[in-house]
Scaffold this motif. Structure first.
Motif, PDB file in Angstrom:
ATOM      1  N   VAL A  90       0.834  -1.209  -0.042  1.00 56.35           N
ATOM      2  CA  VAL A  90       0.226   0.094  -0.120  1.00 56.35           C
ATOM      3  C   VAL A  90       0.965   1.304  -0.013  1.00 56.35           C
ATOM      4  N   LEU A  91       2.003   1.114   0.670  1.00 57.54           N
ATOM      5  CA  LEU A  91       2.930   2.425   0.679  1.00 57.54           C
ATOM      6  C   LEU A  91       3.693   2.594  -0.612  1.00 57.54           C
ATOM      7  N   ASP A  92       3.408   1.562  -1.701  1.00 60.63           N
ATOM      8  CA  ASP A  92       4.081   1.779  -2.930  1.00 60.63           C
ATOM      9  C   ASP A  92       3.116   2.352  -3.888  1.00 60.63           C
ATOM     10  N   ILE A  93       1.951   2.386  -3.785  1.00 60.26           N
ATOM     11  CA  ILE A  93       1.101   3.224  -4.717  1.00 60.26           C
ATOM     12  C   ILE A  93       0.807   4.430  -4.469  1.00 60.26           C
ATOM     13  N   PRO A  94       0.133   5.345  -5.295  1.00 64.64           N
ATOM     14  CA  PRO A  94       0.080   6.766  -5.139  1.00 64.64           C
ATOM     15  C   PRO A  94      -0.783   7.189  -4.133  1.00 64.64           C
ATOM     16  N   MET A  95      -0.837   8.200  -3.297  1.00 68.39           N
ATOM     17  CA  MET A  95      -1.345   8.705  -2.022  1.00 68.39           C
ATOM     18  C   MET A  95      -2.722   8.578  -2.559  1.00 68.39           C
ATOM     19  N   MET A  96      -3.261   9.099  -3.474  1.00 70.13           N
ATOM     20  CA  MET A  96      -4.625   9.392  -4.059  1.00 70.13           C
ATOM     21  C   MET A  96      -5.266   7.900  -3.886  1.00 70.13           C
ATOM     22  N   GLN A  97      -4.496   6.749  -4.200  1.00 68.62           N
ATOM     23  CA  GLN A  97      -5.119   5.474  -4.110  1.00 68.62           C
ATOM     24  C   GLN A  97      -5.188   4.938  -2.761  1.00 68.62           C
ATOM     25  N   GLN A  98      -3.970   5.219  -1.831  1.00 70.22           N
ATOM     26  CA  GLN A  98      -4.145   4.852  -0.549  1.00 70.22           C
ATOM     27  C   GLN A  98      -5.203   5.561   0.155  1.00 70.22           C
ATOM     28  N   SER A  99      -5.583   6.793  -0.158  1.00 70.26           N
ATOM     29  CA  SER A  99      -6.706   7.534   0.349  1.00 70.26           C
ATOM     30  C   SER A  99      -8.225   6.728   0.059  1.00 70.26           C
ATOM     31  N   VAL A 100      -8.153   6.295  -1.003  1.00 72.82           N
ATOM     32  CA  VAL A 100      -9.347   5.764  -1.481  1.00 72.82           C
ATOM     33  C   VAL A 100      -9.541   4.499  -0.565  1.00 72.82           C
ATOM     34  N   ILE A 124      -5.436  -4.983   3.167  1.00 74.64           N
ATOM     35  CA  ILE A 124      -4.535  -3.595   3.177  1.00 74.64           C
ATOM     36  C   ILE A 124      -3.921  -3.393   4.630  1.00 74.64           C
ATOM     37  N   LEU A 125      -4.428  -3.848   5.323  1.00 69.60           N
ATOM     38  CA  LEU A 125      -4.016  -3.424   6.855  1.00 69.60           C
ATOM     39  C   LEU A 125      -3.434  -4.511   7.753  1.00 69.60           C
ATOM     40  N   LEU A 126      -2.279  -4.302   8.463  1.00 69.40           N
ATOM     41  CA  LEU A 126      -1.827  -5.113   9.432  1.00 69.40           C
ATOM     42  C   LEU A 126      -2.570  -5.368  10.445  1.00 69.40           C
ATOM     43  N   SER A 127      -2.636  -6.704  11.101  1.00 72.35           N
ATOM     44  CA  SER A 127      -3.587  -7.115  12.266  1.00 72.35           C
ATOM     45  C   SER A 127      -2.879  -6.333  13.235  1.00 72.35           C
ATOM     46  N   ALA A 128      -3.548  -5.596  14.063  1.00 71.46           N
ATOM     47  CA  ALA A 128      -2.940  -4.911  15.235  1.00 71.46           C
ATOM     48  C   ALA A 128      -2.700  -5.969  16.346  1.00 71.46           C
ATOM     49  N   PHE A 129      -3.484  -6.906  16.511  1.00 71.54           N
ATOM     50  CA  PHE A 129      -3.363  -7.917  17.412  1.00 71.54           C
ATOM     51  C   PHE A 129      -2.204  -8.885  17.448  1.00 71.54           C
ATOM     52  N   ASP A 130      -1.978  -9.259  16.030  1.00 71.43           N
ATOM     53  CA  ASP A 130      -0.986 -10.112  15.561  1.00 71.43           C
ATOM     54  C   ASP A 130       0.197  -9.404  15.023  1.00 71.43           C
ATOM     55  N   LYS A 131       0.203  -8.186  14.834  1.00 69.59           N
ATOM     56  CA  LYS A 131       1.176  -7.354  14.297  1.00 69.59           C
ATOM     57  C   LYS A 131       1.938  -8.151  13.022  1.00 69.59           C
ATOM     58  N   ARG A 132       0.967  -8.647  11.985  1.00 69.18           N
ATOM     59  CA  ARG A 132       1.407  -9.257  10.775  1.00 69.18           C
ATOM     60  C   ARG A 132       0.123  -9.299   9.876  1.00 69.18           C
ATOM     61  N   VAL A 133       0.674  -9.557   8.549  1.00 69.66           N
ATOM     62  CA  VAL A 133      -0.167  -9.540   7.446  1.00 69.66           C
ATOM     63  C   VAL A 133      -1.085 -11.049   7.716  1.00 69.66           C
ATOM     64  N   MET A 138     -16.488  -0.172  -4.371  1.00 69.02           N
ATOM     65  CA  MET A 138     -16.255  -0.414  -5.552  1.00 69.02           C
ATOM     66  C   MET A 138     -14.699   0.012  -6.032  1.00 69.02           C
ATOM     67  N   HIS A 139     -14.333   1.219  -5.876  1.00 70.42           N
ATOM     68  CA  HIS A 139     -12.917   1.750  -6.118  1.00 70.42           C
ATOM     69  C   HIS A 139     -12.012   1.196  -5.271  1.00 70.42           C
ATOM     70  N   ALA A 140     -12.108   0.752  -4.036  1.00 67.22           N
ATOM     71  CA  ALA A 140     -11.302   0.038  -3.347  1.00 67.22           C
ATOM     72  C   ALA A 140     -10.723  -1.203  -3.891  1.00 67.22           C
ATOM     73  N   ALA A 141     -11.818  -2.064  -4.119  1.00 65.63           N
ATOM     74  CA  ALA A 141     -11.920  -3.365  -4.614  1.00 65.63           C
ATOM     75  C   ALA A 141     -11.101  -3.086  -5.826  1.00 65.63           C
ATOM     76  N   SER A 192      -3.586   9.272  -9.737  1.00 64.02           N
ATOM     77  CA  SER A 192      -2.044   9.460  -9.774  1.00 64.02           C
ATOM     78  C   SER A 192      -1.431  10.455  -9.189  1.00 64.02           C
ATOM     79  N   ASP A 193      -2.055  11.182  -8.214  1.00 75.39           N
ATOM     80  CA  ASP A 193      -1.381  12.275  -7.248  1.00 75.39           C
ATOM     81  C   ASP A 193      -1.187  13.422  -8.026  1.00 75.39           C
TER      82      ASP A 193
END
Length: 186
Positions: free
Chosen positions: A16-26, A54-63, A126-129, A171-172
């Motif tokens: 997620v950190l490697d895609i444009p910030m606009m896409q991260q925001s979506v 898209i998110l790490l598990s807060a409890f498990d500290k992993r994907v 839809m756009h996130a998918a 595309s930012d």
């Protein structure tokens, strides 16, 4: 705050950190379900899998790499046989079908309940998918979300956007964004 402990850091997957910030925001805009829905609403079930993507598990500290493995609490929790039995009214052995079959059926089940959702949320989801279906590094996960995006688009009687067009739109680049807006934000 300036925490430097390994306990703290980005909550999103590295991809997620490697895609444009606009896409991260979506992606972040679609993380939370609309208020007023029951706990077993199809969107809430699918959002737990979406959050795992898209998110790490807060409890498990992993994907959490698939929708079925343990972990994640209620926010990114797994899809279990009990969910399939309750949602689809199945017997103990899931009517002979494996759990992943019923999880795949959740996409169709979601579309049967889409009129219960605010349109604005539906567009975010839809756009996130679409983004996950284009950029997720795991081929199976990417294909699952790509299929879901295409199902939503088809259900809405729309044409899918090409990957290139989406990447340009999100595309930012301010000029590219504004060129596609009908009504610009103040």
């Amino acid at each position: 705050m300036g925490h430097t402990s390994p306990r703290f850091g980005p909550v999103q997957h590295p991809w997620v950190l490697d895609i444009p910030m606009m896409q991260q925001s979506v992606l972040f805009a679609a993380v939370r379900a609309p208020d007023g829905l029951r706990k077993d609403h199809p969107v809430k079930v699918l959002l737990r899998w979406y959050r795992r993507c898209i998110l790490l598990s807060a409890f498990d500290k992993r994907v959490l790499r698939n929708p079925f493995i343990d972990g994640g609490g209620s926010f990114t929790g797994p899809f279990l046989a009990g969910h399939a039995r309750a949602i689809f009214g199945l017997n103990e052995n899931l009517d002979g079908w494996p759990i992943n079959y019923w999880f795949d059926k959740m996409r169709e089940h979601y579309l049967r309940h889409v009129d219960e959702l605010p349109h604005h949320f539906q567009l975010h989801f839809m756009h996130a998918a679409q983004i996950v279906g284009v950029h997720h590094p795991d081929e199976e996960t990417r294909a699952w979300w790509r299929t879901f995006y295409l199902m939503i688009v088809n259900d809405a009687h729309l044409q899918p956007e090409s990957d290139e067009a989406m990447n340009l739109r999100l595309s930012d680049n301010d000029a590219e964004w504004r060129a596609r807006e009908e009504v610009t934000a103040a």
